[in-house]
Design a protein around this motif. Structure first.
Motif, mmCIF file in Angstrom:
data_model
loop_
_atom_site.group_PDB
_atom_site.id
_atom_site.type_symbol
_atom_site.label_atom_id
_atom_site.label_comp_id
_atom_site.label_asym_id
_atom_site.label_seq_id
_atom_site.Cartn_x
_atom_site.Cartn_y
_atom_site.Cartn_z
ATOM 1 N N SER A 68 0.847 -1.181 0.000
ATOM 2 C CA SER A 68 0.000 0.000 0.000
ATOM 3 C C SER A 68 0.888 1.237 0.000
ATOM 4 N N VAL A 69 0.479 2.246 -0.773
ATOM 5 C CA VAL A 69 1.203 3.499 -0.807
ATOM 6 C C VAL A 69 0.215 4.630 -0.632
ATOM 7 N N GLY A 70 0.722 5.831 -0.378
ATOM 8 C CA GLY A 70 -0.140 6.890 0.094
ATOM 9 C C GLY A 70 -0.565 7.916 -0.927
ATOM 10 N N PHE A 71 -0.528 7.611 -2.210
ATOM 11 C CA PHE A 71 -0.957 8.612 -3.174
ATOM 12 C C PHE A 71 -2.381 8.335 -3.635
ATOM 13 N N ILE A 72 -3.025 9.346 -4.234
ATOM 14 C CA ILE A 72 -4.411 9.234 -4.672
ATOM 15 C C ILE A 72 -4.459 8.598 -6.047
ATOM 16 N N ALA A 73 -5.282 7.584 -6.205
ATOM 17 C CA ALA A 73 -5.415 6.906 -7.486
ATOM 18 C C ALA A 73 -6.811 6.317 -7.581
ATOM 19 N N LEU A 74 -7.084 5.651 -8.695
ATOM 20 C CA LEU A 74 -8.355 4.984 -8.927
ATOM 21 C C LEU A 74 -8.125 3.479 -8.856
ATOM 22 N N PHE A 75 -8.993 2.777 -8.145
ATOM 23 C CA PHE A 75 -8.874 1.335 -8.001
ATOM 24 C C PHE A 75 -10.199 0.685 -8.368
ATOM 25 N N GLY A 76 -10.142 -0.492 -8.955
ATOM 26 C CA GLY A 76 -11.378 -1.188 -9.254
ATOM 27 C C GLY A 76 -11.148 -2.651 -9.556
ATOM 28 N N VAL A 77 -12.174 -3.462 -9.291
ATOM 29 C CA VAL A 77 -12.140 -4.880 -9.616
ATOM 30 C C VAL A 77 -13.489 -5.284 -10.187
ATOM 31 N N ALA A 78 -13.471 -6.308 -11.032
ATOM 32 C CA ALA A 78 -14.691 -6.954 -11.508
ATOM 33 C C ALA A 78 -14.496 -8.448 -11.348
ATOM 34 N N VAL A 79 -15.412 -9.092 -10.636
ATOM 35 C CA VAL A 79 -15.306 -10.517 -10.342
ATOM 36 C C VAL A 79 -16.475 -11.239 -10.988
ATOM 37 N N LEU A 80 -16.173 -12.300 -11.707
ATOM 38 C CA LEU A 80 -17.208 -13.145 -12.291
ATOM 39 C C LEU A 80 -17.589 -14.194 -11.250
ATOM 40 N N ASN A 81 -18.799 -14.077 -10.681
ATOM 41 C CA ASN A 81 -19.151 -14.887 -9.514
ATOM 42 C C ASN A 81 -20.233 -15.929 -9.772
ATOM 43 N N GLY A 82 -20.525 -16.235 -11.020
ATOM 44 C CA GLY A 82 -21.527 -17.235 -11.329
ATOM 45 C C GLY A 82 -22.903 -16.658 -11.569
ATOM 46 N N GLN A 83 -23.138 -15.437 -11.102
ATOM 47 C CA GLN A 83 -24.411 -14.759 -11.311
ATOM 48 C C GLN A 83 -24.266 -13.534 -12.197
ATOM 49 N N GLY A 84 -23.068 -13.270 -12.647
ATOM 50 C CA GLY A 84 -22.788 -12.081 -13.437
ATOM 51 C C GLY A 84 -21.491 -11.449 -12.964
ATOM 52 N N LEU A 85 -21.354 -10.167 -13.206
ATOM 53 C CA LEU A 85 -20.154 -9.443 -12.805
ATOM 54 C C LEU A 85 -20.431 -8.610 -11.556
ATOM 55 N N TYR A 86 -19.592 -8.779 -10.554
ATOM 56 C CA TYR A 86 -19.616 -7.896 -9.397
ATOM 57 C C TYR A 86 -18.488 -6.883 -9.592
ATOM 58 N N VAL A 87 -18.828 -5.586 -9.649
ATOM 59 C CA VAL A 87 -17.853 -4.529 -9.892
ATOM 60 C C VAL A 87 -17.780 -3.636 -8.662
ATOM 61 N N CYS A 88 -16.575 -3.364 -8.219
ATOM 62 C CA CYS A 88 -16.347 -2.473 -7.083
ATOM 63 C C CYS A 88 -15.238 -1.495 -7.448
ATOM 64 N N LYS A 89 -15.487 -0.192 -7.244
ATOM 65 C CA LYS A 89 -14.503 0.843 -7.585
ATOM 66 C C LYS A 89 -14.372 1.813 -6.421
ATOM 67 N N ARG A 90 -13.181 2.366 -6.276
ATOM 68 C CA ARG A 90 -12.939 3.368 -5.252
ATOM 69 C C ARG A 90 -11.898 4.377 -5.729
ATOM 70 N N VAL A 91 -11.977 5.579 -5.132
ATOM 71 C CA VAL A 91 -10.991 6.636 -5.374
ATOM 72 C C VAL A 91 -10.229 6.867 -4.085
ATOM 73 N N GLY A 92 -8.937 7.100 -4.195
ATOM 74 C CA GLY A 92 -8.143 7.416 -3.018
ATOM 75 C C GLY A 92 -7.063 6.402 -2.772
ATOM 76 N N LYS A 93 -6.913 6.008 -1.528
ATOM 77 C CA LYS A 93 -5.899 5.032 -1.174
ATOM 78 C C LYS A 93 -6.472 3.629 -1.292
ATOM 79 N N LEU A 94 -5.582 2.666 -1.376
ATOM 80 C CA LEU A 94 -5.975 1.271 -1.505
ATOM 81 C C LEU A 94 -6.841 0.809 -0.338
ATOM 82 N N GLN A 95 -6.662 1.419 0.818
ATOM 83 C CA GLN A 95 -7.444 1.046 1.993
ATOM 84 C C GLN A 95 -8.942 1.145 1.715
#
Length: 298
Positions: free
Chosen positions: A60-87
């Motif tokens: 983990s680092v302390g700069f501002i960035a965009l993070f996101g994941v998309a997981v194929l879970n058997g029912q479709g795509l679960y997408v989660c996105k955040r701005v800021g730190k990885l936390q």
């Protein structure tokens, strides 16, 4: 005095750059795509491993960035996105149990539009069944977007990347997904390392590169896309280095490589002999020397 100042200022700037680069490592955009894992996301500056309900942060680092994941879970795509730190992304994923084994993830700076969750990757098509992650710049995205809007496509973000998802969606109305992806790439001008995940083909991932790094990692019953070797070294040392205008169809069985015009490509697997610390510098003694040698390509 002015002469001395003209010498001192560049030296100070250089020293600041060296300090930042050696502190953060490579700040290039990176993403990792996983097949047949409980779940994993590793980028050039972040790392997540999720197994059941256990989520831990590898870096983990302390700069501002965009993070996101998309997981194929058997029912479709679960997408989660955040701005800021990885936390922030880690907190958002707490409590989620993923029974899928295919995912895409990405971390990057905002290159088109404001740094917001809607502009973070992955980007999806109108149906929400296709997800795209992308490094690079689509130079002709404005004209492509205008055409797709006229065809009835609905855009959510301000990014250039989202046009790729809609191009594939449009082409997939008339062709199989692999050919739709190929046709969409032919329309792009600019640079890309791009990976496509589809809920309609959960057994495959598709990736391609043009003037932006993308590699394939092959493990035991698992396979990876990543923008750089360090992202996958904890899972495998068997790597395939891709060339420009090559497309990969990836599955747990391995990688099928073709050119943009459809010709089959045979490529040997390379065995990475570095450890993780050395691999981050790709064999160079330090990051500054690595950057100097990368300047002609940059």
């Amino acid at each position: 005095a002015m002469a001395r100042l003209s010498i001192v200022v560049p030296i100070v700037v250089l020293l600041i750059f060296v300090l930042l680069f050696t502190s953060f490592g490579s700040l290039r955009n990176a993403f990792l795509i996983i097949l047949n894992l409980p779940f994993a996301l590793v980028g050039g500056v972040i790392g997540l491993f999720l197994s059941g309900q256990n989520l831990s942060v590898a870096a983990s680092v302390g700069f501002i960035a965009l993070f996101g994941v998309a997981v194929l879970n058997g029912q479709g795509l679960y997408v989660c996105k955040r701005v800021g730190k990885l936390q922030g992304l880690r907190e958002a994923l707490k409590g989620h149990v993923f029974d899928g084994h295919v995912a895409v993830g990405h971390n990057r700076w905002a290159t088109h539009g404001s740094p917001s969750e809607i502009n973070a990757h992955p980007h999806t098509d109108c149906s929400g069944r296709l997800a795209i992650v992308h490094n690079g710049i689509v130079e002709n995205y404005a004209e492509l977007k205008a055409r797709l809007l006229a065809q009835g496509h609905r855009f959510r973000s301000e990014t250039d990347t989202e046009v790729i998802a809609h191009l594939v969606e449009e082409q997939a109305k008339r062709a199989p997904l692999a050919e739709a992806f190929r046709s969409a790439l032919r329309e792009l001008r600019g640079s890309y390392a791009v990976v496509l995940l589809s809920a309609n083909e959960p057994q495959h991932l598709y990736g391609a590169r043009c003037s932006s790094p993308l590699i394939v990692g092959l493990g035991k019953g698992e396979a990876f896309f990543a923008s750089d070797v360090p992202a996958i070294l904890t899972r495998t040392r068997r790597v395939i280095y891709l060339n420009d205008h090559e497309i990969v169809e990836l599955s747990s069985a391995g990688a099928k490589i073709t050119t943009l015009d459809g010709r089959a490509v045979t490529r040997k697997t390379s065995l990475v002999s570095w450890d993780l610390a050395s691999a981050q510098k790709e064999g160079y003694a330090h990051f500054m020397l690595k950057e100097i040698h990368e300047q002609p390509a940059a």
